[in-house]
Scaffold this motif. Structure first.
Motif, PDB file in Angstrom:
ATOM      1  N   LEU A  79      45.805  37.605  39.176  1.00  0.00           N
ATOM      2  CA  LEU A  79      44.521  37.370  38.523  1.00  0.00           C
ATOM      3  C   LEU A  79      44.648  37.492  37.026  1.00  0.00           C
ATOM      4  N   THR A  81      41.926  37.914  33.673  1.00  0.00           N
ATOM      5  CA  THR A  81      40.508  38.128  33.424  1.00  0.00           C
ATOM      6  C   THR A  81      39.955  36.986  32.588  1.00  0.00           C
ATOM      7  N   THR A 163      38.292  42.036  38.829  1.00  0.00           N
ATOM      8  CA  THR A 163      39.608  42.012  39.499  1.00  0.00           C
ATOM      9  C   THR A 163      39.657  42.996  40.658  1.00  0.00           C
ATOM     10  N   ALA A 168      43.853  42.681  44.152  1.00  0.00           N
ATOM     11  CA  ALA A 168      44.765  42.169  43.133  1.00  0.00           C
ATOM     12  C   ALA A 168      46.102  42.890  43.203  1.00  0.00           C
ATOM     13  N   VAL A 171      47.637  41.742  37.354  1.00  0.00           N
ATOM     14  CA  VAL A 171      46.496  41.323  36.546  1.00  0.00           C
ATOM     15  C   VAL A 171      46.945  41.085  35.110  1.00  0.00           C
ATOM     16  N   TYR A 201      48.194  48.509  40.996  1.00  0.00           N
ATOM     17  CA  TYR A 201      48.143  47.256  40.240  1.00  0.00           C
ATOM     18  C   TYR A 201      49.301  47.206  39.240  1.00  0.00           C
TER      19      TYR A 201
END
Ligand SMILES: Nc1ncnc2c1ncn2[C@@H]1O[C@H](COP(=O)(O)OP(=O)(O)OP(=O)(O)O)[C@@H](O)[C@H]1O
Ligand SMILES: [Mg+2]
Length: 261
Positions: A79, A81, A163, A168, A171, A201
Motif C-alpha cells: 500500500l 498512502t 492502511t 498491509a 506501506v 508492517y
C-alpha cells in the motif's frame, strides 16, 4: 520483502529514475531521502503501480510485481498512502476508514453493503474496525468529524489509518511529515513504530525531516539524480561526503536559480 533492480523511468529524454537498485528488508522501517527532484516519488509511483517503468524489475517476496496495477498490489498487502480524495472530505473520519476495503476492491459501497443480505453485520464490523484503528492512532475523538475539517497532520494520521483497515504488509509513505506540527509528527512517528513492532508492517518512508528519519529509520537509502547514492544508518549517512555534496549541489543550484529569478 521488496527488491528494485536497475529501475528506469524516463519522461521524454529526462531520466527521473535512472537505474536505481535497492532492497527493502522485511520488518524494516527504511528511509528514502535525497534532494528535491532526486526521483524518490517517481520511484514510489513505479513500485506502487501508478506509473509503468521504462525498464527494470520490482519483486515482492521473490515474486515479480513489476507494473502490476495498484489494486492487485493492494491485495498482496502493498500500500501507499494517498491524500484524502476531495470527494471524501465531506464524509466523517470513521466513514473514510469504512470506505477503504470496498473502494480498493473496486466495489461500490452500494454493492458491498446493499447488494447482499448481510448489510447490517458488514457495516457494524467495518465500523468496529474503524473505531479500533482510530483508538490505535489516538484520534478517537475525531471519529465523527468531517475529514475535510482535519488539520494537515490529522489527515496524515487518517491516511495511515486507511492502511490499517486491511492487512498491509508493506506501506510506502511519501512525506508524511510535510507541513505537520511537531506534536502530530511525533504521534505519526509513534504510530509507524507501533505498526512496525506490534503488527509487523514493513515501511518505506520518504521524508525531508532528518530528525524524523534519524529517529525512525534503519537503514536510510539516499537517492540523487535517479540513482541510489548511498545506504547505511542515519548517523553514517549524515557523515557521508558524497551525500553532503549531493545536498549542497542542489542547494547551490537552487541558490543560483533564486538569484537569476
Ligand atoms: N510526470 C512527469 N513528467 C515529467 N517530469 C516528471 C514527471 N514526474 C516527475 N518528473 C520529474 O522527475 C524528477 C524527479 O521527480 P520526483 O518527484 O520523483 O522527485 P522527488 O525526489 O520526489 O523530489 P521532492 O523531494 O521534491 O519530492 C523531477 O525533475 C521532476 O520534475
Ligand atoms: Mg517527492
Amino acid at each position: 520483502m521488496i527488491t528494485v533492480e536497475n529501475l528506469h523511468r524516463h519522461f521524454g529524454g529526462f531520466h527521473a529514475v535512472d537505474g536505481a537498485s535497492l532492497k527493502i528488508e522485511t520488518g524494516s522501517i527504511t528511509g528514502l531521502i535525497g534532494p528535491n527532484g532526486a526521483g524518490k516519488t517517481t520511484l514510489f509511483n513505479v513500485i506502487a503501480g501508478r506509473l509503468p517503468p521504462t525498464s527494470g524489475r520490482v519483486t515482492m517476496d521473490g515474486e515479480d510485481i513489476t507494473g502490476l496495477p495498484p489494486h492487485e498490489l493492494f491485495h498482496k498487502g502493498l500500500l501507499r498512502t494517498f491524500q484524502i480524495a476531495h470527494e471524501f472530505s465531506s464524509m466523517t473520519v470513521r466513514e473514510n476508514l469504512m470506505m477503504v476495503p470496498a473502494s480498493q476492491t473496486g466495489e461500490t459501497l452500494w454493492n458491498a453493503w446493499f447488494g447482499r443480505g448481510k448489510i447490517r453485520a458488514q457495516e457494524r464490523a467495518l465500523a468496529e474496525k474503524a473505531d479500533e484503528v482510530l483508538d490505535f492512532l489516538t484520534i478517537s475523538h475525531l471519529a465523527d468529524e468531517r475529514a475535510g475539517n482535519l488539520s494537515g497532520g490529522q489527515k496524515k494520521l487518517l491516511e495511515l489509518g486507511r492502511t490499517m483497515m486491511v492487512d498491509a504488509k508493506v506501506v510506502f509513505l511519501d512525506e508524511v511529515g510535510a507541513g505537520v506540527n511537531r506534536t502530530l509528527l511525533n504521534t505519526i512517528g509513534d504510530a509507524i513504530v507501533r505498526l512496525n513492532k506490534e503488527r509487523g508492517y514493513t515501511f518505506c518512508v520518504i521524508e525531508h525531516d532528518m530528525d524524523f528519519i534519524g529517529r525512525l529509520c534503519d537503514p536510510v537509502i539516499v537517492m540523487a539524480e535517479g540513482k541510489v547514492l548511498a545506504e547505511g544508518s542515519a548517523a553514517d549517512i549524515m557523515k557521508n561526503e558524497q551525500v553532503i555534496e549531493a545536498y549542497l549541489g542542489t542547494g547551490l543550484k537552487n541558490k543560483q536559480a533564486a538569484e537569476t529569478a
